[in-house]
Design a protein around this motif. Structure first.
Motif, PDB file in Angstrom:
ATOM      1  N   ASN A 271       9.778   9.446   7.360  1.00 49.97           N
ATOM      2  CA  ASN A 271       9.408  10.864   7.438  1.00 49.97           C
ATOM      3  C   ASN A 271       8.946  11.421   6.093  1.00 49.97           C
ATOM      4  N   ALA A 272       9.686  11.088   5.036  1.00 49.75           N
ATOM      5  CA  ALA A 272       9.410  11.696   3.730  1.00 49.75           C
ATOM      6  C   ALA A 272       8.317  10.980   2.953  1.00 49.75           C
ATOM      7  N   ALA A 273       8.175   9.663   3.163  1.00 52.12           N
ATOM      8  CA  ALA A 273       7.196   8.917   2.353  1.00 52.12           C
ATOM      9  C   ALA A 273       6.259   8.052   3.189  1.00 52.12           C
ATOM     10  N   GLY A 274       6.433   8.077   4.510  1.00 51.63           N
ATOM     11  CA  GLY A 274       5.561   7.280   5.374  1.00 51.63           C
ATOM     12  C   GLY A 274       5.763   5.782   5.240  1.00 51.63           C
ATOM     13  N   ILE A 275       6.939   5.388   4.752  1.00 52.27           N
ATOM     14  CA  ILE A 275       7.228   3.964   4.544  1.00 52.27           C
ATOM     15  C   ILE A 275       8.124   3.469   5.682  1.00 52.27           C
ATOM     16  N   PRO A 276       7.768   2.390   6.340  1.00 52.17           N
ATOM     17  CA  PRO A 276       8.588   1.892   7.463  1.00 52.17           C
ATOM     18  C   PRO A 276       9.962   1.415   7.011  1.00 52.17           C
ATOM     19  N   GLU A 277      10.938   1.538   7.921  1.00 54.93           N
ATOM     20  CA  GLU A 277      12.309   1.128   7.617  1.00 54.93           C
ATOM     21  C   GLU A 277      12.400  -0.363   7.301  1.00 54.93           C
ATOM     22  N   GLU A 278      11.456  -1.120   7.819  1.00 52.78           N
ATOM     23  CA  GLU A 278      11.489  -2.569   7.574  1.00 52.78           C
ATOM     24  C   GLU A 278      11.428  -2.904   6.085  1.00 52.78           C
ATOM     25  N   ILE A 279      10.800  -2.006   5.297  1.00 56.35           N
ATOM     26  CA  ILE A 279      10.722  -2.235   3.859  1.00 56.35           C
ATOM     27  C   ILE A 279      12.131  -2.258   3.254  1.00 56.35           C
ATOM     28  N   VAL A 280      13.000  -1.346   3.730  1.00 54.51           N
ATOM     29  CA  VAL A 280      14.379  -1.321   3.231  1.00 54.51           C
ATOM     30  C   VAL A 280      15.117  -2.596   3.629  1.00 54.51           C
ATOM     31  N   SER A 281      14.825  -3.077   4.835  1.00 56.11           N
ATOM     32  CA  SER A 281      15.433  -4.344   5.263  1.00 56.11           C
ATOM     33  C   SER A 281      15.009  -5.475   4.337  1.00 56.11           C
ATOM     34  N   ILE A 282      13.758  -5.427   3.891  1.00 57.09           N
ATOM     35  CA  ILE A 282      13.267  -6.437   2.951  1.00 57.09           C
ATOM     36  C   ILE A 282      14.008  -6.313   1.621  1.00 57.09           C
ATOM     37  N   ILE A 283      14.211  -5.064   1.162  1.00 57.70           N
ATOM     38  CA  ILE A 283      14.918  -4.835  -0.107  1.00 57.70           C
ATOM     39  C   ILE A 283      16.349  -5.360  -0.019  1.00 57.70           C
ATOM     40  N   ILE A 284      17.027  -5.056   1.104  1.00 56.89           N
ATOM     41  CA  ILE A 284      18.400  -5.545   1.294  1.00 56.89           C
ATOM     42  C   ILE A 284      18.423  -7.069   1.286  1.00 56.89           C
ATOM     43  N   ALA A 285      17.464  -7.661   1.985  1.00 51.01           N
ATOM     44  CA  ALA A 285      17.391  -9.126   2.031  1.00 51.01           C
ATOM     45  C   ALA A 285      17.148  -9.704   0.639  1.00 51.01           C
ATOM     46  N   LEU A 286      16.312  -9.038  -0.148  1.00 47.84           N
ATOM     47  CA  LEU A 286      16.040  -9.509  -1.516  1.00 47.84           C
ATOM     48  C   LEU A 286      17.285  -9.434  -2.382  1.00 47.84           C
ATOM     49  N   ILE A 287      18.036  -8.337  -2.241  1.00 44.40           N
ATOM     50  CA  ILE A 287      19.277  -8.190  -3.014  1.00 44.40           C
ATOM     51  C   ILE A 287      20.255  -9.308  -2.653  1.00 44.40           C
ATOM     52  N   ILE A 288      20.413  -9.563  -1.356  1.00 43.28           N
ATOM     53  CA  ILE A 288      21.310 -10.632  -0.914  1.00 43.28           C
ATOM     54  C   ILE A 288      20.835 -11.974  -1.448  1.00 43.28           C
TER      55      ILE A 288
ATOM     56  N   GLY B 154       0.790  -1.230   0.000  1.00 47.78           N
ATOM     57  CA  GLY B 154       0.000   0.000   0.000  1.00 47.78           C
ATOM     58  C   GLY B 154       0.813   1.267   0.000  1.00 47.78           C
ATOM     59  N   TYR B 155       2.100   1.177  -0.336  1.00 44.91           N
ATOM     60  CA  TYR B 155       2.962   2.355  -0.378  1.00 44.91           C
ATOM     61  C   TYR B 155       3.351   2.668  -1.820  1.00 44.91           C
ATOM     62  N   ASP B 156       3.696   3.933  -2.046  1.00 52.65           N
ATOM     63  CA  ASP B 156       4.097   4.373  -3.383  1.00 52.65           C
ATOM     64  C   ASP B 156       5.589   4.107  -3.560  1.00 52.65           C
TER      65      ASP B 156
END
Length: 348
Positions: free
Chosen positions: A308-325, A30-32
């Protein structure tokens, strides 16, 4: 297709796929994704302050990645980088405030103390492997937790029950006012220079010295190396010890640069474990580790801007990092596809 080109393309394609799948995850949640990645970009490169803090975040990742990569290149899996880092952190912090010396001596001495502490902690792993054939993964994991509690106990002892050491003296700090001035008072410090020098050192040891050739040879084939007259046990201990030097210096970056003290920790810092991913992203090469650490550190710091800027939780970035790995770890599939494409072009 040239193998060197394939080695470059595999992580690049893996990162792109990881970002695409990460965008899909954001969309489904549900995030942009466009706003999310814009916020991430601005968090990393938005201004000089962000750039300075991003480089500071990258610095310990480079050294932790080098520690893991060096061990990998010599046939060992140093999963104990976290513990070695903590020992280096404590040693650097203690020397940083307990000794009164001119800066030209004090700062190098604190860095050497961190390197020595990390090297000793890794030496224990190498010794157990060489002398008693204890698998380095088991012993290094155990020593991670030993390091955590030893560090906490020593801090309590030297501070009479306090939770952190004194701030390191100005003569031992890695912070330099000029760097802070040009990055709008960010936490950037001289550690990045130390990290890049260690990148060159690892390259020089492995590629330009006889000892480096022996270390790689022992890692590749113990029996052949022993038959050729090389001391397998000696090289195992040396490889782990050198790996520990890099890990200890990663701790010094935090002690003398970012935090300027050592404090009691309830859990691991995570930098040592992230070093495994950094080494994997960098294909265990010195230059690759720089790129892997840059990606990892940038994503980690840029993530702070996403809520703060997009209302997206930091956990999403953790998911992205995990996907890259994940995709880098699955790079064999990408490699096969690229090699087949190269063969088809050659056939035509």
């Amino acid at each position: 297709m040239n193998s060197r080109v394939v080695n470059i393309l595999v992580p690049v394609i893996s990162i792109i796929i990881g970002l695409i799948v990460g965008a899909i995850v954001m969309l489904v949640s549900g995030y942009d994704p466009v706003q999310g990645y814009i916020a991430l970009w601005e968090g990393i490169f938005g201004d000089s302050y962000s750039i300075g803090n991003t480089i500071r975040q990258i610095t310990p990742y480079i050294l932790a990645g080098l520690a893991v990569a060096f061990a990998f290149r010599t046939g060992l899996f140093n999963i104990g980088v976290e513990g070695q880092l903590l020992m280096g952190w404590l040693a650097a912090a203690w020397v940083g405030y307990a000794v009164d010396l001119p800066r030209i001596i004090h700062l190098p001495l604190a860095l050497l103390a961190a390197a020595a502490a990390g090297a000793f902690w890794a030496f224990l792993v190498g010794f157990l492997k060489a002398r008693f054939n204890v698998h380095e993964v088991i012993s290094s994991i155990m020593l991670n937790y030993t390091a955590l509690y030893v560090m906490n106990a020593i801090i309590k002892q030297i501070t009479d029950g306090g939770y952190k050491t004194e701030t390191v003296a100005e003569t031992a700090t890695l912070r330099w006012q000029w760097l802070r001035d040009i990055t709008d008072n960010s936490s950037l410090h001289l550690g990045i220079i130390v990290a890049l020098l260690m990148v060159l050192l690892m390259w020089f040891i492995l590629e330009k010295t006889t000892r480096g050739y022996e270390l790689k040879s022992v890692g590749f084939n113990h029996h052949a190396s022993e038959y050729a007259g090389m001391s397998v046990k000696k090289n195992i201990i040396l490889a782990m010890t050198i790996s520990g030097v890099f890990a200890g210096l990663a701790g010094a970056m935090e002690a003398l640069g970012t935090y300027q003290n050592a404090s009691i920790k309830a859990a691991m810092s995570g930098i040592g474990f992230d070093g495994i991913a950094v080494a994997l992203l960098g294909a265990n090469t010195p230059l690759g580790v720089v790129f892997g650490a840059s990606l990892f550190g940038s994503l980690k710091y840029g993530a702070l801007n996403m809520p703060n800027a997009a209302g997206i939780p930091e956990e999403i970035v953790s998911i992205i990092i995990a996907l890259i790995i994940f995709f880098v770890a699955s790079g064999y599939i990408i490699r096969v596809v690229l090699e087949k494409m190269g063969k088809k072009k050659e056939a035509k």
